[in-house]
Enzyme design. Structure first.
Site, PDB file in Angstrom:
ATOM      1  N   HIS A   1       0.623  -1.139   0.372  1.00  0.00           N
ATOM      2  CA  HIS A   1       0.038  -0.259  -0.314  1.00  0.00           C
ATOM      3  C   HIS A   1       1.007   1.410  -0.419  1.00  0.00           C
ATOM      4  O   HIS A   1       0.401   2.253  -0.051  1.00  0.00           O
ATOM      5  CB  HIS A   1      -0.879  -0.474   1.281  1.00  0.00           C
ATOM      6  CG  HIS A   1      -0.554   0.210   2.656  1.00  0.00           C
ATOM      7  ND1 HIS A   1      -0.251  -0.921   3.301  1.00  0.00           N
ATOM      8  CD2 HIS A   1       0.123   0.923   3.023  1.00  0.00           C
ATOM      9  CE1 HIS A   1       0.552  -0.255   4.634  1.00  0.00           C
ATOM     10  NE2 HIS A   1       0.533   1.147   4.278  1.00  0.00           N
TER      11      HIS A   1
ATOM     12  N   ASP B   1       0.102  -7.476   1.349  1.00  0.00           N
ATOM     13  CA  ASP B   1       0.732  -6.321   1.681  1.00  0.00           C
ATOM     14  C   ASP B   1       1.740  -6.191   1.098  1.00  0.00           C
ATOM     15  O   ASP B   1       2.598  -5.338   2.404  1.00  0.00           O
ATOM     16  CB  ASP B   1      -0.355  -5.364   3.005  1.00  0.00           C
ATOM     17  CG  ASP B   1      -0.295  -3.856   3.063  1.00  0.00           C
ATOM     18  OD1 ASP B   1      -0.131  -3.796   1.634  1.00  0.00           O
ATOM     19  OD2 ASP B   1      -0.256  -3.467   3.801  1.00  0.00           O
TER      20      ASP B   1
ATOM     21  N   SER C   1       4.562   3.166   8.357  1.00  0.00           N
ATOM     22  CA  SER C   1       4.386   1.903   7.893  1.00  0.00           C
ATOM     23  C   SER C   1       5.296   1.340   6.501  1.00  0.00           C
ATOM     24  O   SER C   1       5.590   2.280   5.844  1.00  0.00           O
ATOM     25  CB  SER C   1       2.938   2.675   7.386  1.00  0.00           C
ATOM     26  OG  SER C   1       2.091   1.351   6.748  1.00  0.00           O
TER      27      SER C   1
END
Length: 656
Positions: A399, A431, A508
């Site tokens: 992502h 992901d 992230s």
């Protein structure tokens, strides 16, 4: 009047000639002048050759002797051999100097940087230390050569690196860190293919200076973050600090100047952790002023030469040296002489120091749209990643890098350099993604194992140290058994790591690291305070192993969100942590990130929204959304809960 001084090391030497005002009128450089390795005859010859060149430079006739010549040379600690060397120089060239004074290289450095008393610590090819007290007493430590000493010197560091690799391969003593990059440096330096190819360099064709040259190549590797080379330099720092500790107790002065001489000191930043650790452990309670010489210690040798014939050669102390670090013991040692709590319990900082060089900042820009004010491409999203291969391969979340066409991927490294990256492999369901930048020799994150993680274990969630959203957070593992279905991943037999270490947009895609500095997961999402998830590193290893076999590209409808299924267990945890959460929500998916410019973004969906139905069909898991995307066409009517409001949005998915 003319006074000469020689700074002589095992690898190279410098000679200066000063007039009676202290002005340098002639200088030259030459090879090493250690008489123990060369023999006294060859050493005398090299000194005379340099002296002739320096006299030429000063326009002094070669047959005019200097008033005094000071030789401060490596290996000149023994008075009998020093006298023999002085006599041999006079035999070979009677016009060399009227008087010759011989002392160790430490003496030359000491009188260059601390003529009123202090300590000199040499860390060049070899190592040596000398203390001179205010009343003229001298005490030495080390200086016993490569067979009996040289701790912390360049040869010692090189030998330690080679021995660590050998012992690790043999299984004699496992290395505390991966040896691959250090071994590559060693192989290149010695032009060797196998360990056996190094044996001639260690025995039959041994050249101490050449062997020590490995250290100059290990230093850049350490600065790039290689954990083994940083570890070895830290050990070298501790060895050098041991010299200081041994001599400091012989001085009554509360403050000591330490003149740091030699090429190894150029790597102070990576020596420093070991130096400070050893000073604390040895309970050195004196204030230490570490200085670098701004001039060759041949100037100290010339000053000693003048002193030898009772002449005070003028000098400017401020021009001779500069302070680069001051050690204050009260900062790290409490009144009982114990290590301070800050240092004793600073384990998180230790993890960050080892891991940070391999963490990168990733920024996605839209190549089609420009910012009205800056004229630069508009930033779509950002996140982190970490280097898994030194040839530029970077691992991150899908992502972070998946976006609309014409996206530009910028990667900023630990050293601040920016590079354009190219996405290589993407697995949207897990992901995970890899991208590559055209840079070699990068620091690599060591991959650990997620199979033996235990609830309650300390972990550190890291993002890029150079991003504006820089985050380094710590916490413990809450659960190692969050099923993939709970995070909306279909067809994957995988459990997720739940931690209370906050995972934000800044970190992230970065690593979740254990206290050994090993990545045990990839930071993926934060649901709310105390609930964050990471992809286990064991699954990541499978992804990396299979990445060379790409699956055919499949067209699918694309929303552009990262989501979490709100199972009963997750809902219960959310309500416990957030009493304000609406009580009428019994199912849905939580949107935790929306990619800028995506269909979801254009349709008004925001992070924190809870999707409860699409086209009047209840949404209970992320699988329901995948099914609706695959089995419908046209717009989607999305019913969401935002705060305490219920809203209906219209979103038009795109083909991806």
């Amino acid at each position: 009047m003319y006074f000469g001084g020689v700074e002589g090391g095992a690898t190279h030497s410098n000679l200066v000639i000063c007039d009676e005002t202290g002005k340098v009128v002639g200088r030259t450089k030459g090879p090493g002048t250690n008489h123990w390795t060369l023999g006294i005859d060859e050493c005398a010859k090299r000194i005379i050759d340099m002296l002739h060149l320096a006299k030429d430079d000063a326009n002094i006739p070669r047959d005019r002797p200097l008033d005094s010549l000071g030789l401060t040379l490596s290996g000149c600690e023994q008075e009998s051999s020093n006298s023999e060397l002085a006599a041999r120089v006079k035999e070979r060239d009677a016009a060399a100097a009227k008087a010759i004074y011989v002392a160790s290289d430490t003496a030359g450095s000491l009188f260059t940087g601390a003529p009123d008393g202090g300590m000199v610590l040499i860390a060049g090819t070899g190592s040596n230390a000398l203390l001179r007290t205010a009343d003229g007493q001298q005490h030495g430590c080390g200086g016993w050569g490569y067979l009996l000493g040289d701790e912390g010197g360049a040869y010692w560091i090189a030998h330690k690196a080679v021995k660590t690799v050998f012992d690790d391969v043999d299984g004699l003593q496992p290395s505390p860190h991966p040896t691959d990059r250090v071994w590559e440096v060693i192989r290149e330096h010695f032009n060797a293919d196998t360990r056996a190819d190094l044996l001639p360099h260690a025995y039959k064709h041994f050249d101490k200076s050449m062997f020590a040259g490995v250290t100059a190549k290990l230093s850049p590797l350490a600065y790039k973050g290689d954990s083994l080379s940083r570890h070895i330099f830290s050990l070298a720092g501790a060895a050098l600090a041991s010299h200081v500790a041994a001599l400091a107790v012989r001085s009554d002065a509360p403050r000591l100047r330490v003149v740091c001489v030699g090429s190894v000191w150029k790597s102070w930043d990576i020596l420093k952790p070991g130096v400070l650790r050893q000073l604390r452990e040895r309970q050195v309670k004196k204030e230490l002023e570490l200085v670098r010489l701004r001039v060759s210690s041949a100037m100290g040798a010339a000053w000693l030469a003048a002193k030898h014939v009772n002449y005070e050669l003028p000098r400017d102390d401020s021009a001779f040296c500069t302070v680069f670090y001051t050690y204050y013991p009260e900062e790290t040692v409490n009144g009982n002489g114990d290590m301070g709590r800050r240092e004793k319990f600073n384990f998180i900082a230790d993890v960050v120091a080892v891991s940070a060089p391999s963490v990168v900042y990733i920024e996605i820009k839209d190549g089609r749209r420009l910012d009205l004010f800056s004229g630069q491409p508009v930033t779509l999203s950002n996140g982190s990643g970490f280097i898994v291969k030194e040839d530029g391969l970077i691992l991150t979340n899908a992502h972070v890098v998946v976006n609309k066409p014409n996206a530009i991927v910028n990667v900023r490294l630990f050293d601040g350099s920016m590079h354009t990256g190219f996405v290589e492999d993407v697995d949207l369901k897990s992901d995970l993604a890899t991208l590559r930048i055209p840079v070699k020799g990068l620091p690599v994150m060591k991959l650990g194992s997620s199979s033996d993680i235990q609830p309650g274990e300390w972990v550190v969630a890291m993002g890029s140290p150079l991003a504006l959203s820089n985050t380094v957070t710590a916490g413990v593992v809450s659960s190692t058994q969050r099923a993939s279905e709970e995070l909306g991943l279909r067809g994957k037999d995988m459990v997720y790591i739940q931690t209370d270490a906050p995972i934000t947009f800044g970190n992230s895609g970065g690593p979740l690291v254990n206290l050994d500095g090993e990545a045990i997961g990839i930071n993926s999402m934060k649901v709310t305070s105390g609930i964050s998830f990471a992809i286990p590193i064991d699954y990541v290893k499978e992804f990396l192993a299979k990445r060379t076999t790409k699956s055919p590209q499949v067209s699918r409808r694309y929303l552009g969100i990262t989501m979490l299924s709100l199972t009963p267990n997750i809902l219960m945890e959310l309500r416990m942590r957030n009493p304000e959460m609406p009580t009428d929500i019994e199912h849905g998916i939580l949107v935790w990130k929306v990619i800028i410019g995506s269909p979801a973004y254009n349709g008004g969906l925001q992070p924190g929204d809870i999707v409860v139905s699409i086209n009047s069909n209840p949404v209970r898991t992320a699988s329901d959304i995948y099914t609706l995307l695959e089995n419908t066409t046209g717009n989607l009517r999305v019913e969401i809960v935002r705060g305490r409001q219920r809203l209906t949005l219209t979103i038009t998915p795109e083909m991806h």
